[in-house]
Motif scaffolding. Structure first.
Motif, PDB file in Angstrom:
ATOM      1  N   SER A 100       0.666  -0.934  -0.169  1.00 19.35           N
ATOM      2  CA  SER A 100      -0.135   0.243  -0.247  1.00 19.35           C
ATOM      3  C   SER A 100       0.864   1.028  -0.005  1.00 19.35           C
ATOM      4  CB  SER A 100      -0.645   0.072   1.165  1.00 19.35           C
ATOM      5  OG  SER A 100      -1.807   0.473   0.502  1.00 19.35           O
ATOM      6  N   TYR A 104       4.130   2.945  -2.873  1.00 16.83           N
ATOM      7  CA  TYR A 104       4.271   4.550  -3.363  1.00 16.83           C
ATOM      8  C   TYR A 104       5.014   4.191  -3.065  1.00 16.83           C
ATOM      9  CZ  TYR A 104      -1.630   4.712  -1.490  1.00 16.83           C
ATOM     10  OH  TYR A 104      -1.813   4.429  -1.870  1.00 16.83           O
ATOM     11  N   ARG A 138      -8.958  12.413   2.295  1.00 22.38           N
ATOM     12  CA  ARG A 138      -7.582  12.440   3.257  1.00 22.38           C
ATOM     13  C   ARG A 138      -7.375  13.987   4.484  1.00 22.38           C
ATOM     14  NH1 ARG A 138      -4.489   8.358   2.011  1.00 22.38           N
ATOM     15  NH2 ARG A 138      -3.826   8.376   0.212  1.00 22.38           N
ATOM     16  N   HIS A 249      -6.713  -5.954   3.160  1.00 21.66           N
ATOM     17  CA  HIS A 249      -5.728  -4.902   2.498  1.00 21.66           C
ATOM     18  C   HIS A 249      -4.393  -5.325   3.331  1.00 21.66           C
ATOM     19  CE1 HIS A 249      -4.482  -1.368   1.407  1.00 21.66           C
ATOM     20  NE2 HIS A 249      -4.441  -0.451   2.819  1.00 21.66           N
TER      21      HIS A 249
END
Ligand code: MLT
Length: 266
Positions: A100, A104, A138, A249
């Motif tokens: 996750s 990035y 966010r 996840h």
């Protein structure tokens, strides 16, 4: 398993290490820490040397993030820290695996210095930047962390981080993950939210990746749909995708055996 601290000129980086052989750096998800990788560090396959650092600020690592505004770190800064650690360990290259947010950071590493990334594991991650709705989410997360601190973030995130099967069959994992989250300061969590919100689109990189790429995804991931993994597999030449159907996840914690089995040999 060894816990180590790399003392760099301007900061220190805690990292966990196990095994001997080809280096593989594991990069953790938001808002956890290197401890996310304990199941992988407990069972390192023959031939790998696994290194799992805390990203900047996590678990109290490195300088604190009191500075607002332009001083905020970026995903690129996290990537630079990992390269600094590799340099400190005299590793010109390493395989890099990120889950996750860790993915990035792995993309940012490839963007900065592709020649130092010998292979990639992209777990429960996506190449695209935040959508407009993602950026609004966010903002809501920043408000939550300011209002309710790390415990509030954990309370909201833990049910979404774990898949349905894990919630039913491994209920204790929720407490483990809550503890991993709540050791982090609200400032570190907020800084990471900003860093993820501002990260660039890595989709243009996908077709240019020339190292071996393994994509792993949980079939019950409620945060990043498995379709994102399928898109990456189509776009990355020679990549392979392993879906762990009963994981959400946090696939490496929910199905450690399946996750390890998905990895290539060195
Ligand atoms: C993570 O697990 O690192 C986060 O869910 C990533 C994100 O919020 O984009």
């Amino acid at each position: 398993m060894r816990t180590r601290v790399a003392s760099l000129p301007d900061r220190s980086i805690r990292y966990l290490e196990a095994g001997e052989g080809v280096p593989l750096v594991w990069l953790h998800a938001f808002p956890l820490s290197a401890d996310q990788w304990l199941p992988q560090l407990d069972r390192v396959p023959q031939g790998w040397r696994v290194i799992a650092p805390d990203l900047r600020g996590f678990r109290g690592a490195g300088p604190a993030f009191e500075q607002p505004g332009p001083e905020r770190p970026t995903i690129d800064d996290y990537a630079a820290d990992v390269f600094d650690l590799m340099t400190h360990l005299e590793l010109p290259t390493a395989h890099v695996g990120g889950l996750s947010m860790g993915g990035y950071v792995a993309f940012a590493m490839v963007h900065r210095q592709p020649q130092r990334v010998a292979g990639l594991v992209l777990a429960n991650t996506r190449a695209a930047a935040d959508s407009p709705q993602g950026k609004l989410n966010r903002t809501a997360m920043l408000e939550l962390v300011e209002r309710e601190g790390s415990a509030g973030v954990a309370a909201q995130m833990v049910p979404k981080l774990l898949g349905e099967t894990t919630r039913a069959e491994q209920p204790d994992l929720a407490d483990v993950i809550t503890r991993l989250i709540t050791v982090n300061s609200p400032e570190t969590i907020a800084a990471a939210v900003w860093a993820m919100r501002e990260r660039p689109d890595s989709t243009p990189l996908l077709g240019r990746l020339s190292c071996p790429v393994t994509i792993i995804h949980g079939g019950e991931d409620a945060l990043i749909p498995v379709g994102e993994a399928e898109s990456m597999r189509r776009a990355i030449p020679g990549s392979r995708l392993v879906v762990l159907p009963r994981a959400g996840h946090l696939s490496n914690l929910e199905d450690p055996a399946g996750f390890s089995a998905a990895l290539r040999s060195p």
